[in-house]
Design a protein around this motif. Sequence first.
Motif, mmCIF file in Angstrom:
data_model
loop_
_atom_site.group_PDB
_atom_site.id
_atom_site.type_symbol
_atom_site.label_atom_id
_atom_site.label_comp_id
_atom_site.label_asym_id
_atom_site.label_seq_id
_atom_site.Cartn_x
_atom_site.Cartn_y
_atom_site.Cartn_z
ATOM 1 N N TYR A 39 0.850 -1.190 0.000
ATOM 2 C CA TYR A 39 0.000 0.000 0.000
ATOM 3 C C TYR A 39 0.885 1.238 0.000
ATOM 4 C CZ TYR A 39 -3.544 -3.406 1.298
ATOM 5 O OH TYR A 39 -4.365 -4.495 1.313
ATOM 6 N N SER A 40 0.303 2.364 -0.394
ATOM 7 C CA SER A 40 1.046 3.611 -0.484
ATOM 8 C C SER A 40 1.715 3.946 0.847
ATOM 9 C CB SER A 40 0.100 4.746 -0.898
ATOM 10 O OG SER A 40 0.782 5.969 -0.949
ATOM 11 N N ARG A 41 3.012 4.210 0.785
ATOM 12 C CA ARG A 41 3.800 4.610 1.955
ATOM 13 C C ARG A 41 3.880 3.526 3.024
ATOM 14 N NH1 ARG A 41 0.880 9.353 1.013
ATOM 15 N NH2 ARG A 41 2.080 10.979 0.013
ATOM 16 N N GLN A 42 3.597 2.297 2.644
ATOM 17 C CA GLN A 42 3.746 1.186 3.588
ATOM 18 C C GLN A 42 4.721 0.166 3.023
ATOM 19 O OE1 GLN A 42 0.185 -0.552 5.226
ATOM 20 N NE2 GLN A 42 -0.966 1.373 5.063
ATOM 21 N N ARG A 43 5.186 -0.706 3.866
ATOM 22 C CA ARG A 43 6.137 -1.714 3.408
ATOM 23 C C ARG A 43 5.417 -2.899 2.788
ATOM 24 N NH1 ARG A 43 9.270 -2.740 8.855
ATOM 25 N NH2 ARG A 43 9.089 -0.459 8.898
ATOM 26 N N LEU A 44 6.174 -3.655 2.034
ATOM 27 C CA LEU A 44 5.659 -4.861 1.400
ATOM 28 C C LEU A 44 5.204 -5.857 2.483
ATOM 29 C CD1 LEU A 44 5.486 -6.036 -1.503
ATOM 30 C CD2 LEU A 44 7.747 -7.014 -1.115
ATOM 31 N N GLN A 45 4.031 -6.444 2.284
ATOM 32 C CA GLN A 45 3.513 -7.374 3.283
ATOM 33 C C GLN A 45 2.744 -8.496 2.606
ATOM 34 O OE1 GLN A 45 -0.089 -5.649 5.443
ATOM 35 N NE2 GLN A 45 0.738 -3.805 4.504
ATOM 36 N N PHE B 105 9.127 -7.602 5.694
ATOM 37 C CA PHE B 105 10.015 -6.675 5.016
ATOM 38 C C PHE B 105 10.233 -5.399 5.809
ATOM 39 C CE2 PHE B 105 10.820 -8.416 0.800
ATOM 40 C CZ PHE B 105 9.909 -9.457 0.759
ATOM 41 N N GLY B 106 11.421 -4.829 5.623
ATOM 42 C CA GLY B 106 11.702 -3.512 6.137
ATOM 43 C C GLY B 106 11.218 -2.444 5.179
ATOM 44 N N PRO B 107 11.371 -1.179 5.550
ATOM 45 C CA PRO B 107 10.889 -0.084 4.699
ATOM 46 C C PRO B 107 11.800 0.202 3.508
ATOM 47 C CG PRO B 107 11.923 0.798 6.659
ATOM 48 C CD PRO B 107 11.901 -0.692 6.830
ATOM 49 N N GLY B 108 13.024 -0.317 3.559
ATOM 50 C CA GLY B 108 13.941 -0.115 2.443
ATOM 51 C C GLY B 108 14.880 1.059 2.620
#
Lengths: 111, 114
Positions: A39-45, B105-108
């Motif tokens: 999602y926008s401004r969120q991390r991959l999940q 995952f981390g934020p990168g």
Amino acid sequence: AQRVTQPEKLLSVFKGAPVELKCNYSYSGSPELFWYVQYSRQRLQLLLRHISRESIKGFTADLNKGETSFHLKKPFAQEEDSALYYCAPAYSGAGSYQLTFGKGTKLSVIP
Amino acid sequence: ETGVTQTPRHLVMGMTNKKSLKCEQHLGHNAMYWYKQSAKKPLELMFVYNFKEQTENNSVPSRFSPECPNSSHLFLHLHTLQPEDSALYLCASSQEGVTYNEQFFGPGTRLTVL
């Protein structure tokens, strides 16, 4: 090499319309199949995994071994579903599982 | 902090610089991963560490050097990078077992190589 194909880079649907995000994978043994979402401004999940047969946020994914497909579906799209979706089979290799990601499909739900 | 953290979040470096990316996981997992995400390619797995041992190196150039001092920390040391190495570098962790388990995952770190 394992390959994952998500043919649509961008998919736009109206709110309330059905949505299907396509995924085809190359066959090698019995991969475990996943959909990840960003999602926008969120991390991959993780969104869902085939083996659990869960329905997450109204999404389901059906494995078709004959067609080596794992399309993601939802009967009625919501605005909050707008996100980047990745199909990701996991293949066993060297004692561990590795995810292979598709290029992703950006879903845009129009109000 | 909870989950997977990465520092710095943004990094700009010249081709002759040496820098390091850091990843830390607070989930008690035993496996950690580095991925590269660039605009033109799918998310690519670079390295896998399982119980601090490197189990995968997906043909990554030697200018990228990973280090895993313990199961909670993972570094990616960078030297003499090229502009095409500019990308988002993601770290992830999971609990490895008999079957595949979810990766977190981390934020990168957004890396720009000038």
